[in-house]
Design an enzyme around this catalytic site. Structure first.
Site, PDB file in Angstrom:
ATOM      1  N   HIS A 110       1.408  22.474 -31.769  1.00 37.88           N
ATOM      2  CA  HIS A 110       0.701  23.478 -30.975  1.00 37.88           C
ATOM      3  C   HIS A 110       1.415  23.765 -29.653  1.00 37.88           C
ATOM      4  O   HIS A 110       0.787  24.266 -28.718  1.00 37.88           O
ATOM      5  CB  HIS A 110      -0.735  23.031 -30.728  1.00 37.88           C
ATOM      6  N   TRP A 116       1.701   6.449   5.636  1.00 35.00           N
ATOM      7  CA  TRP A 116       2.104   7.275   4.491  1.00 35.00           C
ATOM      8  C   TRP A 116       1.831   8.713   4.890  1.00 35.00           C
ATOM      9  O   TRP A 116       0.697   9.099   5.141  1.00 35.00           O
ATOM     10  CB  TRP A 116       1.310   6.879   3.255  1.00 35.00           C
ATOM     11  N   LYS A 166       3.824   5.574 -16.230  1.00 33.89           N
ATOM     12  CA  LYS A 166       4.659   4.489 -15.722  1.00 33.89           C
ATOM     13  C   LYS A 166       6.115   4.922 -15.625  1.00 33.89           C
ATOM     14  O   LYS A 166       6.806   4.626 -14.653  1.00 33.89           O
ATOM     15  CB  LYS A 166       4.548   3.260 -16.637  1.00 33.89           C
ATOM     16  N   ARG A 209       0.816  -1.211   0.000  1.00 37.62           N
ATOM     17  CA  ARG A 209       0.000   0.000   0.000  1.00 37.62           C
ATOM     18  C   ARG A 209       0.847   1.257   0.000  1.00 37.62           C
ATOM     19  O   ARG A 209       0.342   2.351  -0.289  1.00 37.62           O
ATOM     20  CB  ARG A 209      -0.937   0.005   1.218  1.00 37.62           C
TER      21      ARG A 209
END
Length: 607
Positions: free
Chosen positions: A503, A73, A484, A27
């Protein structure tokens, strides 16, 4: 993002807590810790890996039959031991928490005025002291009172030194599952943390608070200012550990890239004909009544949704909007009750996507469908219809097999809606089914290109920037390839529709800028070749993944890897595979931690 493991038992529970943390490492985290009751509160915390925490626990001889553990985290407060969970409130309360307490500053000031001295900067420490401030001899009542004061999202596990056999759990907007054992109880952010300990689980709902002892539990639901007893179904779920063997692979990401033929095959297993029942009993009725589709997702899943937009509009003839879930509910939109709301998530617990789904439903759009890899997830339970991909546990933070199985499921959804709408002939259905049956082998053929991609990766090691180009339904694949590369190699990468070069982005092209190009043999090939000439004229270096029959030839500054076959509408699934390999081998060559890239989490369960 963050992980909780907790237990009330009659045995030393510390090994279970540590093993659970190891299984939740996927996680993402930057600190970890464990706390137990052993004639008082004892704790170990670390800003290293769980393995180092386990060494610390062993060295300090920490044992106990009641305990909580956490991987953090960082949100509030830097990654530091002082901010790591579990948090203590003095020497009485121990608490772990996933989520964000939005009004923590207000509560912090109030508690500080009462003399509380905080050790760190986290909202979780504030919550722990709030529980202590509300404590009058009954931990459950203290948690009730504290939670009535806070705003935000949370999953918590808390115990008090004066109630050594009692654990209190609560959930609001952050996942928490309870495990029911024989003479012991567990809780975790994910069932895999408890694999082997129990197969009986209760998926707690928002507003639930649970009073737990080793032999008993009582669940209460928050209704107004009151908490009332409720019953929740105990489900028998065989939880699989993610601590699988790497086998011949160096990293889980590489293993998961090479598992894609199996994952796609299992996701499509049993699909012998296109039928609405694939998505649920009410799918026929729902699909007949829709005139628009809204896709809500984040990150890689968002790019899957962008790809599906091309399929749904061209094959099914239904207009599609694709929204970043974290943005959707914060703007004024125009609801349409005949809209099919499609949410896409690997975990099914992505906080922003769940919130966006609930927002859409609040606007009267109750025709909902989730594509997810976890059948028991909150998002699946919130949706009327669903399709479960069978990617298996994905441990690498950068998603690979989850993405391609999502695409396979979205293509099935496209064909199903097209058939219901009378836009899919029997011949077309047969042709598409033939492609789907061959998909696993087609992916395996692309994986055989790995040695060629490895050679390219060596050229990317010293680069600081890269451009990715695609056209049509391959533009989202270029976006995914750029994501990625930046996720795990830390090379800045951007993706553009190739027609947008002139552009603005063309100003970035010079001899030091690699330009990765997805070049299928489709109706936009000649336009793409012109865009490539624009790059070549500016001395840019092109790296082209081209279908074998495109006629593209390599040269000094144009490098070409030929794909094994053209796969028509399903080409995006094949073309993303070499982009995954390029990112993996570039990160590997740069010496990065491929499975645990810096600052990122696998399951984003907070906003």
């Amino acid at each position: 993002m963050c992980g909780i493991v907790a237990s009330a038992s009659h045995r030393d529970i510390v090994p279970v807590l540590l093993e659970g943390l190891k299984r939740l490492e996927y996680r993402g985290y930057d600190s970890c810790g464990v706390a137990v009751w052993d004639q008082g509160l004892k704790r170990a915390r670390s800003v290293a890996r769980v393995s180092e925490l386990a060494d610390q626990v062993k060295e300090e001889t920490i044992t106990g039959s009641l305990g909580i553990a956490h991987t953090r985290w960082a949100t509030h407060g830097a990654p530091a031991v002082v901010n790591a969970h579990p948090h203590f409130a003095g020497d009485t309360i121990a608490l772990v928490h996933n989520g964000i307490i939005e009004n923590y500053e207000e509560i912090r000031e109030e508690l500080a005025a009462k003399g509380v001295e905080f050790a760190g900067q986290t909202d979780t420490e504030v919550l722990a002291y709030l529980v202590r401030d509300c404590y009058e001899g009954d931990l459950l009542k203290a948690v009730f009172a504290a939670l009535n004061r806070v705003r935000g999202a949370y999953a918590i596990a808390v115990f008090d030194k004066d109630e050594p056999n009692r654990l209190v759990l609560a959930r609001q907007g952050s996942p928490l599952v309870m495990g029911v054992g024989e003479g012991e109880m567990f809780a975790a952010s994910d069932t895999i943390a408890l694999a082997g300990e129990t197969e009986n689980f209760i998926y707690l709902e928002d507003g639930d608070v649970v009073d737990v002892t080793p032999s008993h539990y009582e669940i209460y639901s928050h209704q107004g200012e009151q908490y009332v007893p409720v019953e929740r179904e105990v489900r028998h779920v065989r939880a699989f550990s993610n601590s699988v063997e790497l086998g011949p692979y160096r990293h889980y990401m590489q293993k998961e890239i090479f598992e894609q033929p199996r994952a796609i095959g299992e996701t499509l297993e049993g699909v012998v004909a296109i039928t609405p029942e694939l998505f649920g009993d009410k799918a026929q009725e729902v699909f007949e009544g829709i005139d628009r589709i809204l896709v809500l997702a984040c990150g890689t899943s968002y790019y899957a949704g962008l790809t599906a937009k091309y399929w749904l509009e061209s094959i099914a003839g239904v207009p599609v909007d694709v929204e970043i879930a974290s943005e959707y509910r914060y703007r004024t939109s125009v609801p349409n009750p005949n809209t099919l709301v499609v949410t896409i998530s690997q975990s099914g617990e992505t906080a922003d996507t769940i919130a966006a789904l609930k927002h859409a439903r609040s606007l009267g759009m109750d025709k909902t469908l989730t594509i997810c890899n976890v059948a028991t997830s909150a998002m699946v339970r919130e949706s009327l219809l669903h399709y479960i991909t069978r990617a298996g546990v994905e441990i690498g933070v950068a998603s690979t097999k989850a993405f391609t199985t999502q695409l396979a499921a979205l293509f099935l959804m496209t064909l199903t809606i097209a058939k219901v709408k009378g836009r899919l002939s029997a011949q077309q259905e047969a042709e598409y089914m033939k492609l789907l049956r061959h998909m696993s082998q087609a992916v395996a053929n692309v994986l055989a290109l790995e040695p060629q991609v490895m050679a390219w990766a060596d050229r990317f090691v010293t680069k600081h920037n890269a451009l990715f180009l695609g056209r049509g339904m391959h533009y989202p694949i270029a976006l995914e390839g750029a994501l990625k590369l930046k996720e795990i190699s830390y090379i800045h990468a951007e993706a553009y529709p190739a027609g947008e070069l002139k552009h603005g982005p063309l100003a970035l092209v010079d001899e030091s800028m690699p330009v990765v190009t997805v070049a299928p043999n489709d109706e936009l090939l000649e336009k793409l070749k012109s865009n490539m000439k624009e790059v070549e004229a500016r001395k840019g270096e092109l790296y082209v993944f081209a279908d074998a029959d495109t006629g593209l030839e390599g040269s000094e500054r144009i490098h070409v890897i030929r794909m094994p076959e053209n796969y028509g509408a399903l080409s995006p699934i094949l073309h993303v595979i070499p982009l995954q390999l390029l990112a993996y081998h570039t990160a590997l060559a740069r010496g990065n931690d491929v499975d645990k890239p810096r600052n990122l989490a696998k399951s984003v369960t907070v906003e």
